[in-house]
Design a protein around this motif. Structure first.
Motif, mmCIF file in Angstrom:
data_model
loop_
_atom_site.group_PDB
_atom_site.id
_atom_site.type_symbol
_atom_site.label_atom_id
_atom_site.label_comp_id
_atom_site.label_asym_id
_atom_site.label_seq_id
_atom_site.Cartn_x
_atom_site.Cartn_y
_atom_site.Cartn_z
ATOM 1 N N LEU A 55 0.852 -1.209 0.009
ATOM 2 C CA LEU A 55 -0.004 -0.035 -0.237
ATOM 3 C C LEU A 55 0.856 1.331 0.111
ATOM 4 N N LYS A 56 1.948 1.095 0.730
ATOM 5 C CA LYS A 56 2.857 2.465 0.816
ATOM 6 C C LYS A 56 3.632 2.472 -0.614
ATOM 7 N N VAL A 77 0.461 5.050 3.419
ATOM 8 C CA VAL A 77 -0.581 4.102 3.641
ATOM 9 C C VAL A 77 -2.025 4.768 3.284
ATOM 10 N N SER A 78 -2.274 5.795 3.618
ATOM 11 C CA SER A 78 -3.481 6.317 3.221
ATOM 12 C C SER A 78 -3.711 6.407 1.735
ATOM 13 N N ASP A 124 -4.187 -0.621 11.792
ATOM 14 C CA ASP A 124 -5.663 0.110 12.132
ATOM 15 C C ASP A 124 -6.147 0.934 10.933
ATOM 16 N N LEU A 125 -5.193 1.767 10.416
ATOM 17 C CA LEU A 125 -5.744 2.732 9.305
ATOM 18 C C LEU A 125 -6.182 1.854 8.169
ATOM 19 N N VAL A 126 -5.381 0.946 7.692
ATOM 20 C CA VAL A 126 -5.920 0.051 6.740
ATOM 21 C C VAL A 126 -6.982 -0.713 7.176
ATOM 22 N N CYS A 127 -7.163 -1.344 8.195
ATOM 23 C CA CYS A 127 -8.530 -1.900 8.583
ATOM 24 C C CYS A 127 -9.552 -1.013 8.352
ATOM 25 N N GLU A 128 -9.445 0.035 8.987
ATOM 26 C CA GLU A 128 -10.676 1.214 8.996
ATOM 27 C C GLU A 128 -10.989 1.695 7.529
ATOM 28 N N ILE A 129 -9.820 1.920 6.883
ATOM 29 C CA ILE A 129 -10.304 2.377 5.392
ATOM 30 C C ILE A 129 -11.160 1.301 4.775
ATOM 31 N N ALA A 130 -10.549 0.256 4.761
ATOM 32 C CA ALA A 130 -11.158 -1.295 4.022
ATOM 33 C C ALA A 130 -12.656 -1.251 4.535
ATOM 34 N N ALA A 168 -0.760 1.638 14.287
ATOM 35 C CA ALA A 168 -1.509 2.868 13.638
ATOM 36 C C ALA A 168 -1.715 2.558 12.190
ATOM 37 N N GLU A 169 -0.546 2.056 11.461
ATOM 38 C CA GLU A 169 -0.944 1.735 9.925
ATOM 39 C C GLU A 169 -1.706 0.563 9.852
#
Length: 149
Positions: free
Chosen positions: A28-29, A55-56, A92-98, A89-90
């Protein structure tokens, strides 16, 4: 995924219950604009240090893959392969965005380090999704359509 749905499923009659979309923070990066990874070369700091922006930005690719699966009417579970260089944090961010992008679930997976135990949560998410999420599998085009269509 598209080849599997459009070719394999048509030829075999298979109807998928769930799409398991596998992702990594590193990939993703890279999709988010990080430098190329060269086999055998040391990782650049973008891949060894937390970088939520990369990541975002890279999650645009993940969003698109979720969208494609949903066009076929199949629910999605994202399996995030976790490595030691990934920050909490990375992950969590991926799981949240998914999940915000329509995935039924997104699960951090540690099977590379923990063996089968590291994939139990993923197996449970797939089972739960297959049992509880509506599957309206469909092909995106009719074989009788003209190629131009």
């Amino acid at each position: 995924m598209e080849k599997f749905f459009n070719i394999k499923c048509r030829a075999s009659g298979l109807i998928p219950s769930v799409v398991v979309l596998v992702a990594t923070v590193r990939a993703l990066k890279m999709h988010g604009g990080g430098p190329n990874v060269i086999a055998g070369a040391p990782l650049k700091r973008e891949y060894t240090e937390e970088n939520l922006k990369l990541v975002s930005d890279g999650c645009n690719n993940l969003r698109k893959q979720i969208e494609i699966a949903q066009l076929f009417g199949v629910p999605v579970v994202v399996a995030l392969n976790v490595f030691r260089t990934d920050s909490p944090a990375e992950i969590d961010l991926v799981c949240e965005i998914a999940k915000q992008s329509g995935a039924s679930d997104a699960v951090p997976c540690n099977h590379w380090s923990d063996g089968g135990r590291g994939a139990v949560e993923l197996a449970q998410a797939v089972r739960r999704t297959a049992a509880n999420q509506q599957n309206t599998f469909r092909y995106l085009y009719d074989l009788e359509e003209f190629i131009e269509t």
